[in-house]
Design an enzyme around this catalytic site. Structure first.
Site, PDB file in Angstrom:
ATOM      1  N   TYR A  73       7.862  -5.789  -1.380  1.00 40.04           N
ATOM      2  CA  TYR A  73       8.766  -4.659  -1.607  1.00 40.04           C
ATOM      3  C   TYR A  73       9.137  -4.569  -3.094  1.00 40.04           C
ATOM      4  CZ  TYR A  73      12.927  -1.680  -0.832  1.00 40.04           C
ATOM      5  OH  TYR A  73      13.866  -0.665  -0.857  1.00 40.04           O
ATOM      6  N   LYS A 123       0.839  -1.215   0.000  1.00 42.96           N
ATOM      7  CA  LYS A 123       0.000   0.000   0.000  1.00 42.96           C
ATOM      8  C   LYS A 123       0.872   1.262   0.000  1.00 42.96           C
ATOM      9  CE  LYS A 123      -4.173  -1.618   2.332  1.00 42.96           C
ATOM     10  NZ  LYS A 123      -4.930  -1.564   3.598  1.00 42.96           N
ATOM     11  N   THR A 124       1.919   1.251   0.807  1.00 43.20           N
ATOM     12  CA  THR A 124       2.800   2.431   0.864  1.00 43.20           C
ATOM     13  C   THR A 124       3.398   2.699  -0.512  1.00 43.20           C
ATOM     14  OG1 THR A 124       3.297   2.159   3.198  1.00 43.20           O
ATOM     15  CG2 THR A 124       4.931   3.340   1.900  1.00 43.20           C
TER      16      THR A 124
HETATM   17  P1  NAD Z   1      14.086   3.881   6.361  1.00 45.72           P
HETATM   18  O1  NAD Z   1      13.224   2.749   6.780  1.00 45.72           O
HETATM   19  O2  NAD Z   1      15.148   4.357   7.284  1.00 45.72           O
HETATM   20  O3  NAD Z   1      13.212   5.137   5.963  1.00 45.72           O
HETATM   21  C1  NAD Z   1      11.924   5.038   5.430  1.00 45.72           C
HETATM   22  C2  NAD Z   1      11.084   6.151   6.052  1.00 45.72           C
HETATM   23  O4  NAD Z   1       9.759   6.117   5.494  1.00 45.72           O
HETATM   24  C3  NAD Z   1      10.926   6.009   7.566  1.00 45.72           C
HETATM   25  O5  NAD Z   1      11.158   7.239   8.184  1.00 45.72           O
HETATM   26  C4  NAD Z   1       9.474   5.544   7.728  1.00 45.72           C
HETATM   27  O6  NAD Z   1       8.921   5.906   8.978  1.00 45.72           O
HETATM   28  C5  NAD Z   1       8.815   6.231   6.560  1.00 45.72           C
HETATM   29  N1  NAD Z   1       7.575   5.584   6.112  1.00 45.72           N
HETATM   30  C6  NAD Z   1       7.355   4.262   5.882  1.00 45.72           C
HETATM   31  N2  NAD Z   1       6.094   4.061   5.464  1.00 45.72           N
HETATM   32  C7  NAD Z   1       5.496   5.292   5.436  1.00 45.72           C
HETATM   33  C8  NAD Z   1       4.199   5.730   5.092  1.00 45.72           C
HETATM   34  N3  NAD Z   1       3.233   4.880   4.709  1.00 45.72           N
HETATM   35  N4  NAD Z   1       3.921   7.068   5.183  1.00 45.72           N
HETATM   36  C9  NAD Z   1       4.865   7.940   5.588  1.00 45.72           C
HETATM   37  N5  NAD Z   1       6.127   7.572   5.931  1.00 45.72           N
HETATM   38  C10 NAD Z   1       6.434   6.263   5.843  1.00 45.72           C
HETATM   39  O7  NAD Z   1      14.715   3.454   4.952  1.00 45.72           O
HETATM   40  P2  NAD Z   1      15.844   4.159   4.088  1.00 45.72           P
HETATM   41  O8  NAD Z   1      16.995   3.224   4.028  1.00 45.72           O
HETATM   42  O9  NAD Z   1      16.049   5.534   4.508  1.00 45.72           O
HETATM   43  O10 NAD Z   1      15.145   4.135   2.642  1.00 45.72           O
HETATM   44  C11 NAD Z   1      14.511   5.274   2.098  1.00 45.72           C
HETATM   45  C12 NAD Z   1      13.998   4.947   0.701  1.00 45.72           C
HETATM   46  O11 NAD Z   1      15.077   4.548  -0.135  1.00 45.72           O
HETATM   47  C13 NAD Z   1      12.971   3.816   0.681  1.00 45.72           C
HETATM   48  O12 NAD Z   1      11.972   4.117  -0.247  1.00 45.72           O
HETATM   49  C14 NAD Z   1      13.770   2.634   0.204  1.00 45.72           C
HETATM   50  O13 NAD Z   1      12.974   1.709  -0.469  1.00 45.72           O
HETATM   51  C15 NAD Z   1      14.786   3.292  -0.712  1.00 45.72           C
HETATM   52  N6  NAD Z   1      16.008   2.479  -0.838  1.00 45.72           N
HETATM   53  C16 NAD Z   1      16.877   2.358   0.215  1.00 45.72           C
HETATM   54  C17 NAD Z   1      18.002   1.560   0.091  1.00 45.72           C
HETATM   55  C18 NAD Z   1      18.999   1.400   1.202  1.00 45.72           C
HETATM   56  O14 NAD Z   1      19.999   0.695   1.015  1.00 45.72           O
HETATM   57  N7  NAD Z   1      18.832   2.018   2.353  1.00 45.72           N
HETATM   58  C19 NAD Z   1      18.224   0.865  -1.110  1.00 45.72           C
HETATM   59  C20 NAD Z   1      17.302   1.001  -2.137  1.00 45.72           C
HETATM   60  C21 NAD Z   1      16.200   1.822  -2.004  1.00 45.72           C
END
Ligand code: NAD
Ligand code: UDP
Length: 319
Positions: free
Chosen positions: A144, A90-91
């Protein structure tokens, strides 16, 4: 001065991005539902008059007026995105529709934080943007992987059908300070285990690989890509091209922390990709970008962060 919305702004990548955008002289709205994000990550920004925090879930509509949107909201670690897989879908899907709908209405430019997981367990190596991927639609990682794939589709369709200005970046494994200590990711797990002289948990035989990118390199790539002309949509890979086996990573972290930890081999989780390395030639050509931080330099800063966190006694009880 631009007004910029960062969804997921209280998370690992989002909090660094908010900080960088403020430093560059922008107004920043950080939106987060605090599922995996923490106030601690952004507490130092709250006194800045150009920073605003909104508690909101992107699966619900919201109306804000901004020039640019970075859509990062989504748990990124396998433990967290598998905790409530329906919510993860959903997110990704409803969240993308809501953010794209808003971008369309206010004519904002919107960047999607996609992922190397769209390539699944890749059949080609290294992975180029043209590769369509090898993803199991019904496995543990599907909420995911397929959620992110559908979000890419939505971004492209809003662009083609409604002229929304979109940017898609495919982020490869990223690490650095403010990773959650309890999110089960390999870099944070190994550093904490090594600092505590505990067994280092290697899933499988440790020969599978990842390419680890330091947070600062990712931010630079995201910002440069956001600044490209409107007809450039991506997707573009952002990652470090140097590939490392999980066993090598464990050895390096043990050495750098002077740890007495030993290796402990555990079963490899289902659908865990065997190899992953980005081909970033498109990013090099398009935005003159490559990940420059070497693994030792990045790990040194990350180890320093976790060392301080352990010393401060502010570790979650679960770790
Ligand atoms: P993280 O989990 O630290 O941050 C995700 C943030 O989104 C959190 O603050 C969480 O509370 C918020 N969140 C989740 N669902 C939500 C919702 N429904 N409404 C509002 N806020 C919501 O993860 P991250 O590592 O900072 O990743 C950030 C983005 O980058 C993500 O989209 C992730 O898929 C993408 N990404 C990260 C990596 C990595 O290696 N860290 C790799 C590929 C992609
Ligand atoms: N991994 C591991 N030990 C751990 C945590 C992870 O061996 O304590 C492995 C995991 O199985 C995967 C790799 O390290 O093959 C990277 O895992 P992570 O969760 O960091 O990222 P992703 O699998 O999403 O790339």
């Amino acid at each position: 001065m631009k007004s910029i919305l960062v969804t997921g702004g209280a998370g690992f990548i989002g909090s660094h991005l908010c900080e960088r955008l403020l430093r560059d002289g922008n107004e920043v709205i950080c939106l987060d539902n605090f599922f995996t994000g923490r106030k601690d990550n952004i507490i130092h920004l709250l006194d800045d008059h150009h920073f605003e925090l909104v508690r909101h879930d992107i699966t619900r509509e919201i109306f804000l007026e901004v020039d640019e949107i970075y859509n990062l909201a989504c748990p990124a670690s396998p433990i967290h995105y598998q905790y409530n897989p329906i919510k993860t879908v959903k997110t990704n899907v409803m969240g993308a529709v809501n953010m794209l709908g808003m971008a369309k209405r206010i004519k904002a430019k919107i960047l999607q934080a996609s992922t190397s997981e769209v390539y699944g367990d890749p059949g080609v190596h290294p992975q180029k943007e043209e590769y369509w991927g090898n993803v199991n639609p019904v496995g543990k990682r599907s909420c995911y992987d397929e959620g992110k794939r559908c979000a890419e589709t939505l971004f492209m369709d809003y662009h083609n059908q409604n002229g929304v200005k979109i940017k898609i970046v495919r982020i490869f494994n990223t690490y650095g300070p403010r990773m959650l200590p309890d999110d089960g990711r390999v870099v944070s797990n190994f550093i904490i285990q090594a600092l505590r002289n505990m067994d280092i948990t290697i899933y499988g035989d440790g020969s599978h690989t990842r390419s680890f990118q330091y947070i600062d390199d990712l931010l630079e790539g995201m910002l440069r890509f956001m600044g490209t002309p409107d007809d450039i949509t991506g997707p573009v890979n952002l990652g470090n091209e140097s590939e490392c086996s999980i066993k090598e990573l464990a050895g390096l972290i043990i050495e750098m922390t002077n740890s007495r930890s030993r290796l402990k081999f555990l079963p490899l989780p289902d659908n865990d990709p065997v190899r992953r390395r980005p081909d970033t030639s498109y990013a090099r050509q398009l935005i003159d970008w490559e990940a420059k931080t070497g693994i030792r330099e990045g790990l040194k800063k990350t180890i320093g962060y976790f060392d301080n966190l352990l010393a401060s006694g502010r570790m979650p009880r679960s770790v």
